[in-house]
Design an enzyme around this catalytic site. Structure first.
Site, PDB file in Angstrom:
ATOM      1  N   ARG A 123       0.795  -1.231   0.000  1.00 28.60           N
ATOM      2  CA  ARG A 123       0.000   0.000   0.000  1.00 28.60           C
ATOM      3  C   ARG A 123       0.832   1.289   0.000  1.00 28.60           C
ATOM      4  O   ARG A 123       0.798   2.072   0.953  1.00 28.60           O
ATOM      5  CB  ARG A 123      -1.000  -0.031   1.158  1.00 28.60           C
ATOM      6  N   ASP A 320     -12.730  -5.410  -1.580  1.00 26.51           N
ATOM      7  CA  ASP A 320     -13.222  -5.428  -0.195  1.00 26.51           C
ATOM      8  C   ASP A 320     -14.329  -6.450   0.033  1.00 26.51           C
ATOM      9  O   ASP A 320     -14.810  -6.606   1.167  1.00 26.51           O
ATOM     10  CB  ASP A 320     -13.702  -4.024   0.221  1.00 26.51           C
TER      11      ASP A 320
HETATM   12  N1  EPU Z   1      -1.386   2.133  -4.975  1.00 23.30           N
HETATM   13  C1  EPU Z   1      -0.151   2.493  -5.442  1.00 23.30           C
HETATM   14  N2  EPU Z   1       0.290   3.736  -5.157  1.00 23.30           N
HETATM   15  C2  EPU Z   1      -0.469   4.649  -4.477  1.00 23.30           C
HETATM   16  C3  EPU Z   1      -1.727   4.272  -4.017  1.00 23.30           C
HETATM   17  C4  EPU Z   1      -2.168   2.997  -4.287  1.00 23.30           C
HETATM   18  O1  EPU Z   1       0.535   1.703  -6.072  1.00 23.30           O
HETATM   19  O2  EPU Z   1       0.014   5.784  -4.258  1.00 23.30           O
HETATM   20  C5  EPU Z   1      -1.883   0.786  -5.267  1.00 23.30           C
HETATM   21  C6  EPU Z   1      -2.276   0.006  -4.020  1.00 23.30           C
HETATM   22  O3  EPU Z   1      -1.167  -0.645  -3.423  1.00 23.30           O
HETATM   23  C7  EPU Z   1      -3.322  -0.936  -4.555  1.00 23.30           C
HETATM   24  C8  EPU Z   1      -4.032  -0.102  -5.616  1.00 23.30           C
HETATM   25  O4  EPU Z   1      -3.110   0.922  -5.975  1.00 23.30           O
HETATM   26  O5  EPU Z   1      -2.704  -2.026  -5.198  1.00 23.30           O
HETATM   27  C9  EPU Z   1      -5.325   0.539  -5.169  1.00 23.30           C
HETATM   28  O6  EPU Z   1      -5.148   1.184  -3.908  1.00 23.30           O
HETATM   29  P1  EPU Z   1      -5.994   2.453  -3.490  1.00 23.30           P
HETATM   30  O7  EPU Z   1      -5.086   3.616  -3.364  1.00 23.30           O
HETATM   31  O8  EPU Z   1      -7.173   2.591  -4.396  1.00 23.30           O
HETATM   32  O9  EPU Z   1      -6.458   2.048  -2.034  1.00 23.30           O
HETATM   33  P2  EPU Z   1      -6.832   3.071  -0.878  1.00 23.30           P
HETATM   34  O10 EPU Z   1      -7.393   4.275  -1.485  1.00 23.30           O
HETATM   35  O11 EPU Z   1      -5.669   3.208   0.043  1.00 23.30           O
HETATM   36  C10 EPU Z   1      -9.312   2.349  -0.529  1.00 23.30           C
HETATM   37  C11 EPU Z   1     -10.126   1.730   0.563  1.00 23.30           C
HETATM   38  C12 EPU Z   1      -9.735   0.272   0.730  1.00 23.30           C
HETATM   39  C13 EPU Z   1      -9.957  -0.449  -0.608  1.00 23.30           C
HETATM   40  C14 EPU Z   1      -9.152   0.260  -1.715  1.00 23.30           C
HETATM   41  C15 EPU Z   1      -9.377  -0.338  -3.086  1.00 23.30           C
HETATM   42  C16 EPU Z   1     -10.557   3.556   2.080  1.00 23.30           C
HETATM   43  C17 EPU Z   1     -10.368   4.159   3.419  1.00 23.30           C
HETATM   44  N3  EPU Z   1      -9.886   2.449   1.822  1.00 23.30           N
HETATM   45  O12 EPU Z   1      -7.950   2.262  -0.113  1.00 23.30           O
HETATM   46  O13 EPU Z   1     -10.637  -0.256   1.688  1.00 23.30           O
HETATM   47  O14 EPU Z   1      -9.542  -1.783  -0.490  1.00 23.30           O
HETATM   48  O15 EPU Z   1      -9.521   1.651  -1.759  1.00 23.30           O
HETATM   49  O16 EPU Z   1     -10.722  -0.293  -3.426  1.00 23.30           O
HETATM   50  O17 EPU Z   1     -11.321   4.067   1.278  1.00 23.30           O
HETATM   51  C18 EPU Z   1     -11.355  -1.675   3.397  1.00 23.30           C
HETATM   52  O18 EPU Z   1     -12.351  -0.934   3.544  1.00 23.30           O
HETATM   53  O19 EPU Z   1     -11.276  -2.816   3.938  1.00 23.30           O
HETATM   54  C19 EPU Z   1     -10.238  -1.222   2.577  1.00 23.30           C
HETATM   55  C20 EPU Z   1      -9.025  -1.752   2.656  1.00 23.30           C
END
Ligand code: EPU
Length: 444
Positions: A123, A320
């Site tokens: 992440r 999720d």
């Molecule tokens: N990623 C990158 N670089 C970044 C950001 C993300 O490579 O700068 C990668 C991540 O490692 C992952 C993918 O991109 O492989 C998607 O990650 P994303 O950034 O979309 O995840 P997030 O925004 O940190 C939110 C939800 C998560 C959910 C993900 C994907 C919230 C608070 N969290 O996380 O929810 O799994 O989007 O849909 O909104 C959960 O609720 O259990 C949870 C983990």
């Protein structure tokens, strides 16, 4: 620490009403940092992550008050000098990163402890930083903290930004860059933006505060910067992951459950896969308008069929719900294949399900689930939020008693889950794990 004790095999019957979305609420709350006027949020769920965000905002000079009925949270930034999010809060909740964009845009500086890895994968936050850098922010890493500063003159500058990464778009990264760009000078275009409904909900609220955003919910978001935002009142969208989890809980027990306030049109990929496995999800609302607060009936065939799922960014099958769907497929006829494209390491629940008799093999982001005739209750350990939900679904379907340890993971994202399941016929109790017998034995 709390644990759940579940006596499995009870069919769920009755009605469950879906709460406001956790993942929508967190960036909406952070957006209260963009103005010094009150931001009123209706329907924010009562969860550990929400409490963490309130604590963080309060340290940043943005206090909150709440009423329970109707459920309403008022946030207001009264002291706009603070700009640092401490490690001990960020470490408890990765979504603390949501304050980065709003702080930078409104206060000209933000210091947020770099979030570490977590149980579902690495992440990184590189895309968040790339987006903010494109808006003119200076970014450095100091003692484990991300330090961002607006350019001289104090205002960010609109830019064209490609925000896609190796695993697709980023949800919170899109929220961060969009929240920063609303106060930037000029026009920002985010290409390969996340299309998740939570991003769209944030845009709706920001527009009601005076922002000019178009295209949210599509891969191309256009933001015309404004000098200032004002307060607003906004109703949070229902939680599609909570809804999907309860739909699957009904299916896991061959139950008949009505789900109210269900954002069914944000769950189409999951519903299509559920149908292919023999779960029937019927929506009472007709017509072509988007059904975001619908009433749906869930029933299922006695024995589910095997199927394939691949997790993808919205509108694909959500990561999720992968763990919960895996719990269902452990009892389906034949071999199912699960491909995890967002977090290829998100399979910690598989080993615990295996302790209950499931047959699962996984490697490099793919799991093969060979359906078994029954699961047998056992003591199991929750490792993250959705893994906990998966183990509870398995416990509801299993023969005998299942003890799910460390349910604090679950409390981060599901409000009073045991009470809500009990209300539809589940035999489930929350206990203190100190009261468990030392050998922790499960089974009948
Ligand atoms: N990623 C990158 N670089 C970044 C950001 C993300 O490579 O700068 C990668 C991540 O490692 C992952 C993918 O991109 O492989 C998607 O990650 P994303 O950034 O979309 O995840 P997030 O925004 O940190 C939110 C939800 C998560 C959910 C993900 C994907 C919230 C608070 N969290 O996380 O929810 O799994 O989007 O849909 O909104 C959960 O609720 O259990 C949870 C983990």
């Amino acid at each position: 620490m709390d644990a759940f004790v579940i006596q499995g095999g009870k069919q769920l019957k009755g009605t469950i009403r879906v709460n406001g979305s956790k993942n929508a609420s967190l960036p909406l709350m952070a957006a209260a940092l963009l103005t010094n006027q009150p931001v009123v949020l209706e329907g924010v769920p009562a969860l550990a992550d929400i409490n963490n965000m309130k604590r963080l905002l309060s340290e940043l000079g943005c206090g909150s008050t709440e009423t329970a009925s109707p459920r309403r949270m008022t946030l207001q930034s009264k002291n706009e000098t603070a700009h640092a999010a401490r490690y001990d809060i960020v470490r408890t909740m990765r979504a603390s990163i949501c304050v980065l964009g709003p702080l930078l845009a409104r206060r000209g500086m933000a210091r947020v402890s770099m979030p570490g890895g977590c149980s579902i994968g690495d992440r990184p936050v590189d895309l968040h930083l790339k987006g903010l850098a494109a808006l003119g922010a200076e970014i450095s890493l100091e003692s484990g903290d991300i330090v961002t500063r607006a350019p001289r003159g104090g205002r960010l500058k609109g830019a064209r930004i490609f925000l896609g990464g190796a695993f697709g778009p980023t949800v919170l990264g899109t929220a961060n860059v969009m929240s920063a760009a609303v106060l930037a000078e000029g026009i920002t275009v985010i290409e390969s933006a996340a299309c998740e409904p939570e991003v769209e909900d944030l845009a709706v609220m920001l527009n009601s505060m005076g922002a000019h955003i178009t295209g949210a919910g599509t891969p191309r978001i256009v933001i015309e910067g404004v000098k200032e935002l004002h307060g607003t009142t906004h109703s949070v969208i229902p939680d599609r992951i909570e809804a999907g989890t309860y739909i699957m809980a009904a299916a896991a027990t061959n139950g008949h459950v009505t789900i109210e306030n269900c954002p069914i049109d944000d769950l189409l990929a999951a519903c299509e896969r559920l149908e292919s496995a023999g779960v029937h999800v019927r929506c009472r609302e007709e017509g072509l308008q988007r059904r975001t607060r619908a009433t749906v009936e869930v029933t299922s065939d006695r024995r589910l069929r095997s199927t394939q799922i691949t997790t993808q960014p919205h509108p694909g099958f959500p990561t999720d719900l992968q763990a919960q769907f895996m719990a269902l497929l452990t009892l389906a006829d034949g071999n199912s294949i699960i491909t995890e494209r967002i977090y290829p390491q998100r399979f910690l629940h598989a080993a615990e399900l295996t302790r209950m008799g499931a047959q699962i093999h996984h490697q490099s982001g793919t799991a093969v689930v060979s359906g078994v005739k029954e699961l047998i209750g056992a003591p199991v350990m929750a490792s993250d939020l959705r893994a906990s939900a998966s183990l509870i679904l398995a416990g509801l379907a299993a023969r005998g008693r299942t003890t799910v340890l460390r349910v604090y993971h679950l409390d981060r994202g599901y409000e009073r889950m045991e009470e809500r399941l009990k209300a539809v016929g589940a035999d489930i109790e929350r206990i203190d794990d100190k009261d468990l017998p030392q050998n922790g034995s499960g089974g009948d």
